[in-house]
Design an enzyme around this catalytic site. Structure first.
Site, short mmCIF file in Angstrom:
data_model
loop_
_atom_site.label_atom_id
_atom_site.label_comp_id
_atom_site.label_asym_id
_atom_site.label_seq_id
_atom_site.Cartn_x
_atom_site.Cartn_y
_atom_site.Cartn_z
N GLY A 79 0.82 -1.21 0.00
CA GLY A 79 0.00 0.00 0.00
C GLY A 79 0.86 1.26 0.00
N ASP A 80 0.74 2.08 1.09
CA ASP A 80 1.53 3.31 1.19
C ASP A 80 2.71 3.12 2.13
OD1 ASP A 80 0.05 2.97 3.44
OD2 ASP A 80 -0.46 5.09 3.71
N GLU A 81 3.14 1.85 2.37
CA GLU A 81 4.27 1.57 3.24
C GLU A 81 5.49 1.24 2.39
OE1 GLU A 81 3.04 -1.60 5.73
OE2 GLU A 81 1.68 -0.39 6.93
#
Length: 757
Positions: free
Chosen positions: A663-665
């Site tokens: 994801g946004d990691e």
């Protein structure tokens, strides 16, 4: 009884015995003359055969000794010019002459200074006690010396030494060059078909020691025959022929010999007289038996004439029995048999043939359902389409006396398929015709011809298929010589492979490639299937090949060669590499993915264990990324992730790893850290890279920040999962501290917030 009749009877009684005695004398005289002629002819044939065998064997011995003498001359010249001969080539395939075992050179003291045997024992390293060396050192031999057979010090086998002296720098005796051969090779020309079981071939020196002698399967070396008949004959003439009984096997033979003065040896060949003349003796016994039987028959016949009536009756009965026996034998044959007598006109011209005998098979084949052709002419007994050519052929045989053999198709006549082999021979003034059914034979021949054509088509199809497939196919024999190579070899490896058949791989491959392939080929020759991948330069550029070496086994499991199959897998390997690369890459951002981190982090920790330096993990999370997706849409969210990845990659060192975790990691793996605080500068650099607004499509500008969790390990036993958990815990602490900052974790037990960048 009238006197005239009495005189006739007396003349008959006295004349018949006289005539019988005269006939017996003529019979035995003719038989004696024939036996005498046959004996002389057989004796002459024996003489010619033994002379021919001796002449051929003389040429064989002279040729082989001459070739070996040329070899020794060349070696002696090398020693005189260069001090040492070149012997390495003796080990090459096909270089060593037939029968030759070893070659070596001695100096003037008899020490062996050069040999094709790699390691000689101390006892075998000198020839000073050998007769050939002593002969040359004393100057008793000027050319090639064919020494007596001796047993090898190395192997214990019989050897024959051919030697020639070489001249030293001072012009004196420098030593000898010696060729050691198997003495049995000198008798390898022995052929049972020419010499029989008791024939003999041999070579003896003028010292009268046998160099080699073979009779049947018996070989003899080194025996002295000085007191034999051959010794006395050679003293009288350098070549000749004689009869003698061998003291070795007590067989009487015809012997022919010839002296080879240039080599001081005598070659001889012999034929067993009893064996060769056995057919003559058998014929003589048969003829004497026939003569005795004929004499008895003649005496019995003349004795039987004393009773004319009884004799005539007996003759008539005998003729009837013979006729019946002949008829029965002829009818029992499977072949058709017809006998014709000629019918001529007043001028003696042959106008017809009358059938005087036709057996049962002839009636069934030629006149089915009709009367026997016996007593009728050929032209009226048989159908015209068959009778006309048979009449022409029989007339030709009667006129010329030459037999005729041809095939005859009787299928139209019989209404079934029947091919006969037709034999016509002259019998007296007439002719005999025999017909044998060869229908099945011709059908088998036709089937064999068809199968041969099918096999040829299959071979052509197989050749076309092997040339069409994009695979290099090669067959090698046990000497690694090419026996087959398809067209793909020339396309990939160059035009030299167009003419590869008959050449060895050593000739066709570059040395480094041949050396690399040889161990695999040796394994295949031992019966093992070998597969490996190789890369090499070809006519089409650098290519990768998958190679399979398959042993060629005969029905008994012996390896006769190797099939090699090389398939171009370059594109496959490149595809595999691309797939492997895609498996470790995030498709949206182009960064490494979670799988790559799981693979690389244990490796980095292992290297850190060796170097003693630390490993760091930075866990990054985009602040409030869900709001961007909700307010701007997923397309803008993807653009933010891509720009974030670009800035992260630009701020990362070349040997460190930047990856999108999920994801946004994001995760960054750092190596070669001396202390935890070394990660602070990297974290500040990341945050600084995010300060400028994100310029997105359609003029959209966004301010994006991130929270960072830092974890450091200097311990060799830290598990990768523990280090990631520590960084994750530090990340959540950073978010709790207000985002847009970083926190350095300490063993996962506590977190240390650092000043905001």
């Amino acid at each position: 009884m009238p006197v005239s009749n009495q005189r006739s009877a007396l003349a008959l009684r006295l004349g018949l015995p006289g005539l019988g005695l005269l006939l017996l004398a003529g019979l035995w005289g003719a038989l004696a003359a024939f036996l005498h002629f046959d004996s002389q002819r057989s004796e002459e044939e024996l003489r010619q055969r033994v002379l021919g065998a001796a002449s051929g064997y003389h040429a064989f011995v002279k040729s082989n000794l001459g070739q070996l003498d040329l070899l020794l001359r060349a070696l002696a010249q090398q020693v005189q010019q260069h001090g040492r001969p070149e012997l390495d080539w003796f080990g090459q395939p096909g270089a060593r002459p037939a029968g030759l075992k070893h070659v070596y050179v001695t100096d003037a003291q008899g020490k062996i200074v050069a040999s094709d045997i790699p390691h000689l024992s101390e006892a075998a390293s000198t020839a000073v006690d050998r007769p050939y060396f002593q002969q040359h050192r004393m100057g008793q031999v000027r050319g090639l010396f064919v020494g007596p057979p001796t047993q090898s010090r190395v192997s214990g086998e019989w050897r024959l030494h051919l030697s020639r002296a070489w001249t030293g720098p001072d012009g004196g005796f420098g030593g000898v060059v010696v060729a050691s051969i198997d003495p049995a090779y000198l008798t390898s020309a022995y052929s049972r078909s020419q010499l029989g079981h008791s024939g003999l071939l041999g070579v003896v020196g003028l010292d009268w020691l046998v160099r080699a002698r073979r009779s049947g399967d018996q070989l003899l070396f080194g025996e002295s025959i000085r007191n034999g008949q051959l010794y006395r004959e050679v003293q009288r003439a350098p070549e000749g022929r004689f009869e003698a009984r061998s003291p070795l096997d007590q067989l009487e033979r015809q012997v022919a010999y010839r002296l080879l003065p240039e080599f001081e040896v005598v070659s001889y060949a012999a034929l067993g007289k009893d064996e060769f003349l056995a057919p003559l003796h058998a014929r003589q016994r048969r003829l004497l038996g026939i003569g005795a039987v004929a004499s008895l028959a003649l005496l019995a016949a003349f004795w039987a004439l004393s009773g004319v009536s009884r004799r005539l009756e007996r003759s008539r009965l005998a003729a009837a029995r013979a006729r019946t026996l002949f008829q029965t034998s002829a009818d029992a044959q499977l072949d058709a048999l017809l006998i014709f007598e000629p019918q001529r006109d007043a001028q003696g011209r042959l106008v017809n043939l009358r059938c005087v005998h036709a057996n049962r098979a002839a009636c069934e084949w030629l006149t089915p359902g009709q009367a026997s052709p016996e007593g009728r002419s050929l032209l009226e007994a048989l159908p015209r389409e068959l009778a006309a050519p048979l009449f022409t052929q029989c007339c030709a045989v009667i006129e010329t006396g030459q037999p005729l053999v041809a095939d005859l198709d009787l299928s139209p006549l019989l209404g079934r398929r029947l091919i006969a082999s037709q034999h016509i021979v002259a019998v007296g003034e007439g002719a005999a015709l025999s017909l044998r059914d060869i229908t099945k034979l011709r059908e088998k021949e036709s089937e064999a011809l068809y199968n041969a054509r099918v096999a040829q088509r299959s071979e052509r199809l197989l050749a076309a298929l092997t040339d069409a497939v994009p695979v290099m196919l090669v067959h090698l024999n046990r000497e690694l010589r090419v026996t087959f190579a398809n067209d793909a070899c020339a396309r990939w490896l160059g035009p030299a492979w167009d003419m590869a058949e008959g050449k060895t791989l050593h000739e066709l491959l570059p040395p480094e490639i041949y050396a690399a392939r040889l161990p695999h080929l040796q394994r295949a020759l031992r019966g093992e299937t070998v597969e490996f991948v190789s890369e090499r330069q070809t006519e089409l550029g650098d290519r990768i090949f998958k190679n399979s070496y398959v042993p060629d086994l005969d029905p008994h499991g012996r390896c006769e060669g190797v099939y090699t199959v090389s398939a171009d897998v370059t594109e496959l390997k490149q595809t595999e590499e691309r797939l492997a690369e895609l498996a470790f890459t995030d498709t949206l951002t182009g960064l490494r993915n979670r799988r790559f981190v799981a693979d690389r982090l244990p490796q980095m920790l292992s290297r850190a264990r060796r170097t003693g330096l630390g490993v760091g993990v930075i866990y990054l999370n985009i602040d409030r990324f869900k709001r961007v997706n909700d307010e701007q849409g997923h397309a803008v969210g993807d653009a933010v992730l891509q720009e974030f990845a670009r800035r992260l990659r630009a701020a990362t060192r070349l040997h460190d790893v930047a990856a999108r975790f999920a994801g946004d990691e994001f995760v960054v793996l750092l190596e070669d850290l001396r202390q935890p605080e070394d990660m602070v500068a990297v974290a500040q650099k990341f945050l600084a890279a995010l300060r400028p607004n994100f310029e997105l499509a359609e003029g959209l500008r966004l301010h994006v920040s991130a929270s960072l969790g830092l974890a450091f390990s200097a311990s060799a036993d830290t598990p990768p999962e523990a280090l990631l958990r520590e960084a994750d815990a530090a990340l959540y602490e950073a978010k709790a501290r207000g985002r847009d900052t970083y926190v350095l974790g300490a063993g996962g037990a506590k977190v240390i917030p650092l000043a905001r960048g």
